[in-house]
Design a protein around this motif. Structure first.
Motif, mmCIF file in Angstrom:
data_model
loop_
_atom_site.group_PDB
_atom_site.id
_atom_site.type_symbol
_atom_site.label_atom_id
_atom_site.label_comp_id
_atom_site.label_asym_id
_atom_site.label_seq_id
_atom_site.Cartn_x
_atom_site.Cartn_y
_atom_site.Cartn_z
ATOM 1 N N VAL A 7 0.853 -1.189 0.000
ATOM 2 C CA VAL A 7 0.000 0.000 0.000
ATOM 3 C C VAL A 7 0.887 1.237 0.000
ATOM 4 O O VAL A 7 1.548 1.553 0.988
ATOM 5 N N ASP A 9 1.091 5.242 -2.372
ATOM 6 C CA ASP A 9 0.530 6.005 -3.490
ATOM 7 C C ASP A 9 1.533 6.233 -4.614
ATOM 8 O O ASP A 9 1.175 6.802 -5.639
ATOM 9 N N ALA A 33 -2.231 -1.478 -3.543
ATOM 10 C CA ALA A 33 -3.234 -0.430 -3.381
ATOM 11 C C ALA A 33 -2.530 0.913 -3.323
ATOM 12 O O ALA A 33 -1.423 1.023 -2.791
ATOM 13 N N SER A 34 -3.177 1.934 -3.867
ATOM 14 C CA SER A 34 -2.576 3.265 -3.904
ATOM 15 C C SER A 34 -3.126 4.188 -2.820
ATOM 16 O O SER A 34 -2.664 5.318 -2.688
ATOM 17 N N ASP A 35 -4.118 3.727 -2.057
ATOM 18 C CA ASP A 35 -4.638 4.517 -0.945
ATOM 19 C C ASP A 35 -5.296 3.587 0.062
ATOM 20 O O ASP A 35 -5.482 2.394 -0.199
ATOM 21 N N ALA A 37 -8.388 3.372 1.219
ATOM 22 C CA ALA A 37 -9.699 2.815 0.886
ATOM 23 C C ALA A 37 -9.560 1.551 0.040
ATOM 24 O O ALA A 37 -10.220 0.534 0.298
ATOM 25 N N VAL A 38 -8.694 1.617 -0.962
ATOM 26 C CA VAL A 38 -8.453 0.436 -1.802
ATOM 27 C C VAL A 38 -7.782 -0.661 -0.977
ATOM 28 O O VAL A 38 -8.069 -1.850 -1.147
ATOM 29 N N GLU A 41 -10.364 -2.673 0.825
ATOM 30 C CA GLU A 41 -11.037 -3.589 -0.097
ATOM 31 C C GLU A 41 -10.161 -4.801 -0.386
ATOM 32 O O GLU A 41 -10.642 -5.945 -0.420
ATOM 33 N N GLN A 42 -8.859 -4.558 -0.581
ATOM 34 C CA GLN A 42 -7.935 -5.644 -0.888
ATOM 35 C C GLN A 42 -7.758 -6.583 0.302
ATOM 36 O O GLN A 42 -7.643 -7.801 0.138
#
Length: 230
Positions: A7, A9, A33-35, A37-38, A41-42
């Protein structure tokens, strides 16, 4: 095989971390993931054992993402990436449930070793470093020593025996098991048993979380050391 979620950005940094991690036969990157929130989810979809988490990201930052992962997905442990070894953002992440932090300038061998340590259930930051962070940064946070705690926390603290409270205070000072054994005149095995009981009763992951909890319970305050405050 230890599964890892990256994770950050910055895509180039993620690429570099992936190359280092996947060069190891026992480590596997299962997602990026780049943020924050993602990342959440991951984590829900992939259930990685370790989340390598940057702190400063747009949207949901690493601190909030760490808090939610620790609360909702305790089997996924967070290893935070930070710029400095004593950083208020790293401390906030530890306070939110991270199992440790690593400076971004760390060598590749340090990175993979830290991932393995966190995956094993241990932390990669010494309790003494956490104590130093508490001295520097804890007064900036709303919960400080001596403030009223909610009934649930008070109940958990009351579940500790007097000897376990003694051990928790020693942990909060950054003492090792051997130092606690010498100070309290206990065997090393007995100290390890007490530490395990403390973590179980307070619902904590590791010794680092115990140090922070002792501060939040008001058992110790900024600058306190054996023999009084400094």
């Amino acid at each position: 095989m230890t599964t890892v979620l990256l994770v950050d950005d910055q895509a180039l940094l993620r690429m570099g971390f992936r190359l280092v991690i996947e060069s190891e036969p026992d480590l596997e990157v299962v997602g990026e993931a780049s943020d924050g929130a993602v990342a959440l989810e991951q984590v829900r979809a992939l259930a990685p054992e370790v989340v390598l988490m940057d702190i400063r990201m747009p949207g949901v930052d690493g601190i909030e993402a760490t808090r939610r992962i620790a609360a909702e997905h305790p089997s996924s442990r967070v290893l935070v990436l930070t710029t400095f070894d004593v950083d208020e953002y790293a401390f906030a992440a530890l306070r939110s449930g991270a199992s440790g932090f690593l400076v971004k300038s760390a060598r590749p061998t340090e990175l993979v070793d830290a991932i393995r340590i966190v995956a094993s259930g241990s932390s990669v930051v010494a309790p003494r470093v956490v104590r130093r962070m508490l001295d520097l940064f804890a007064p900036q946070f709303p919960t400080t020593a001596g403030e009223a705690r909610d009934d649930g926390l008070d109940h958990r603290l009351r579940s500790l025996t007097p000897r376990e409270l003694d051990v928790l205070r020693c942990l909060a000072e950054g003492s090792s098991n051997a130092e606690i054994a010498e100070r309290l005149v206990l065997s090393l095995t007995t100290v390890k048993t007490h530490v395990g009981n403390i973590l179980a009763k307070l619902g904590l992951r590791d010794r680092v979380q115990a140090v922070i909890a002792a501060y939040e319970f008001g058992l110790v305050g900024p600058g306190e050391r054996r023999g009084g405050s400094t």
